[in-house]
Design an enzyme around this catalytic site. Structure first.
Site, PDB file in Angstrom:
ATOM      1  N   ASN A 156      41.148  21.952  11.383  1.00 18.76           N
ATOM      2  CA  ASN A 156      39.353  22.350  10.886  1.00 18.76           C
ATOM      3  C   ASN A 156      39.920  24.572  10.326  1.00 18.76           C
ATOM      4  OD1 ASN A 156      38.062  19.991  10.868  1.00 18.76           O
ATOM      5  ND2 ASN A 156      38.195  20.493  13.484  1.00 18.76           N
ATOM      6  N   GLY A 193      29.120   8.687  13.721  1.00 24.84           N
ATOM      7  CA  GLY A 193      29.171   8.323  14.236  1.00 24.84           C
ATOM      8  C   GLY A 193      28.742   6.761  14.586  1.00 24.84           C
ATOM      9  N   SER A 199      33.980  18.442   5.948  1.00 24.77           N
ATOM     10  CA  SER A 199      32.744  18.764   6.130  1.00 24.77           C
ATOM     11  C   SER A 199      32.422  19.145   5.361  1.00 24.77           C
ATOM     12  CB  SER A 199      32.350  18.198   7.449  1.00 24.77           C
ATOM     13  OG  SER A 199      33.580  18.585   8.397  1.00 24.77           O
ATOM     14  N   LYS A 228      42.738  19.691  16.778  1.00 21.03           N
ATOM     15  CA  LYS A 228      42.348  19.997  15.849  1.00 21.03           C
ATOM     16  C   LYS A 228      41.716  21.126  15.556  1.00 21.03           C
ATOM     17  CE  LYS A 228      39.895  17.382  14.034  1.00 21.03           C
ATOM     18  NZ  LYS A 228      38.703  16.119  14.403  1.00 21.03           N
ATOM     19  N   GLU A 243      28.776  24.752   9.726  1.00 21.58           N
ATOM     20  CA  GLU A 243      29.394  24.871  11.589  1.00 21.58           C
ATOM     21  C   GLU A 243      30.718  25.868  12.061  1.00 21.58           C
ATOM     22  OE1 GLU A 243      29.709  20.968  13.699  1.00 21.58           O
ATOM     23  OE2 GLU A 243      30.565  20.496  11.723  1.00 21.58           O
ATOM     24  N   ASN A 300      33.427  18.667  16.291  1.00 21.27           N
ATOM     25  CA  ASN A 300      34.982  20.021  16.098  1.00 21.27           C
ATOM     26  C   ASN A 300      34.111  20.867  16.329  1.00 21.27           C
ATOM     27  OD1 ASN A 300      35.987  17.976  14.458  1.00 21.27           O
ATOM     28  ND2 ASN A 300      35.160  18.271  12.407  1.00 21.27           N
ATOM     29  N   GLY A 347      23.911  10.456  16.851  1.00 17.98           N
ATOM     30  CA  GLY A 347      24.104  11.411  15.224  1.00 17.98           C
ATOM     31  C   GLY A 347      24.405  10.242  13.941  1.00 17.98           C
ATOM     32  N   THR A 348      23.838   9.154  13.690  1.00 13.95           N
ATOM     33  CA  THR A 348      24.755   8.190  13.242  1.00 13.95           C
ATOM     34  C   THR A 348      25.007   7.858  11.475  1.00 13.95           C
ATOM     35  OG1 THR A 348      22.954   7.091  14.580  1.00 13.95           O
ATOM     36  CG2 THR A 348      23.982   5.515  12.692  1.00 13.95           C
ATOM     37  N   GLY A 349      25.618   9.082  11.428  1.00 13.60           N
ATOM     38  CA  GLY A 349      26.098   9.376  10.476  1.00 13.60           C
ATOM     39  C   GLY A 349      27.272   8.609   9.649  1.00 13.60           C
TER      40      GLY A 349
END
Length: 302
Positions: free
Chosen positions: A189, A12, A255, A185, A267, A104, A7-9
């Protein structure tokens, strides 16, 4: 130690870049950015510390090409947990690998463990403000903490070691109770992610409206009470801390709002549905939070 970033966002990438810049072996799994990053590396422009340019990184398009990992940092959206993530992990973990879900919500570890019973799992709670502007480029606005908690590790002390490596890489970190990390969190959230969508507002716009601020406080109090019902004691004034913290933040679109605005799945399962269910099973009904959840469900159907 081999570390993989799945997850190279914006999140990440940040932690992977910080670890790689400190000299750790980091492998990055990429999709649309793969060709660019393979040729140009990764860039991190930060308002909080020095910029970091990595002209060359270990970039992979498929986990079938990646080596086995000691630490796997999963920064995917939880909407990919049930179908995509188990297939990814099967290629890059062995019995000694530790998978850290930097996501999350609540209940992700239980569900993934049910699918992959031998997996060693931990959770990570990220406190970070960052976003991607273009391929291979992350803008870091503020914070960057990554706190860790064991779910079923054979040796939980290994998280102390990795937390220390994060700290030495410039990432504030600690090893805490996973359940408490998750509920802490959720106070933020479950409040701001959902309200930002149904009200179509950023955090500062929500707090500047007395009616919206009142709704924030009601939901935060509910989440704190739900945590208590689930045997997690948070400070009684934690809602006030979160309001004050958010007031100091740079105006921010959470997000979930970004996902909704760009037509991506929200999510909802782990940020809303699971915590509401766990609280109800513990004898506490999250009335106002469930009302918000139902509004989000209806919006996603449109």
């Amino acid at each position: 130690m081999k570390i993989s970033i799945i997850g190279t966002g914006a999140v990440g990438s940040y932690y992977g870049i910080m670890l790689a810049n400190a000299g750790h072996h980091v492998d990055f799994l990429l999709r649309s950015d793969y060709e660019y990053v393979k040729s140009n590396g990764l860039k991190l422009y930060s308002n909080a510390h020095k910029d970091i340019i990595l002209p060359s990184v270990n970039a992979y398009k498929s986990t079938k090409e990646m080596p086995k990992s000691d630490i796997v940092i999963v920064a995917l959206k939880t909407t990919q947990n049930n179908e995509v993530l188990p297939k990814i992990l099967a290629d890059i973990v062995d019995n000694d690998s530790i998978v850290i879900l930097v996501q999350n919500g609540l209940g992700m570890e239980e569900d993934l463990s049910a699918q992959l019973p031998s997996l060693q799992l931990a959770g990570g709670a990220a406190l970070i403000s960052s976003h991607k502007t273009q391929k291979g480029t992350v803008i870091h606005q503020d914070y960057g903490n990554l706190d860790l908690g064991s779910y079923n590790l054979q040796e939980p002390s290994l998280l102390d070691n990795f937390s220390g490596q994060l700290i030495s890489s410039g990432v504030p970190s600690s090893h805490q109770s996973l359940k408490k990390l998750r509920w802490k969190k959720l106070v933020w959230n479950m409040t701001f992610n959902g309200l930002s969508v149904v009200l179509d507002k950023t955090t500062n716009q929500i707090l500047d409206d007395p009616k919206d601020l009142k709704r924030c406080k009601i939901i935060m109090k509910e989440v704190i009470e739900a945590a208590k019902a689930c045997d997690v004691l948070l400070p009684e004034n934690f809602d006030q801390e979160m309001i004050a913290f958010t007031q100091k933040m740079i105006p921010y679109a959470p997000s979930m709002k970004l996902d909704y605005d760009f037509g991506r799945p929200m999510e909802l399962q782990y940020i809303y549905e699971k915590p509401i269910l766990f609280a109800r099973e513990a004898g506490y009904n999250m009335v106002y939070t469930e009302e918000l959840f139902n509004e989000l469900v209806q919006l996603e159907k449109v």
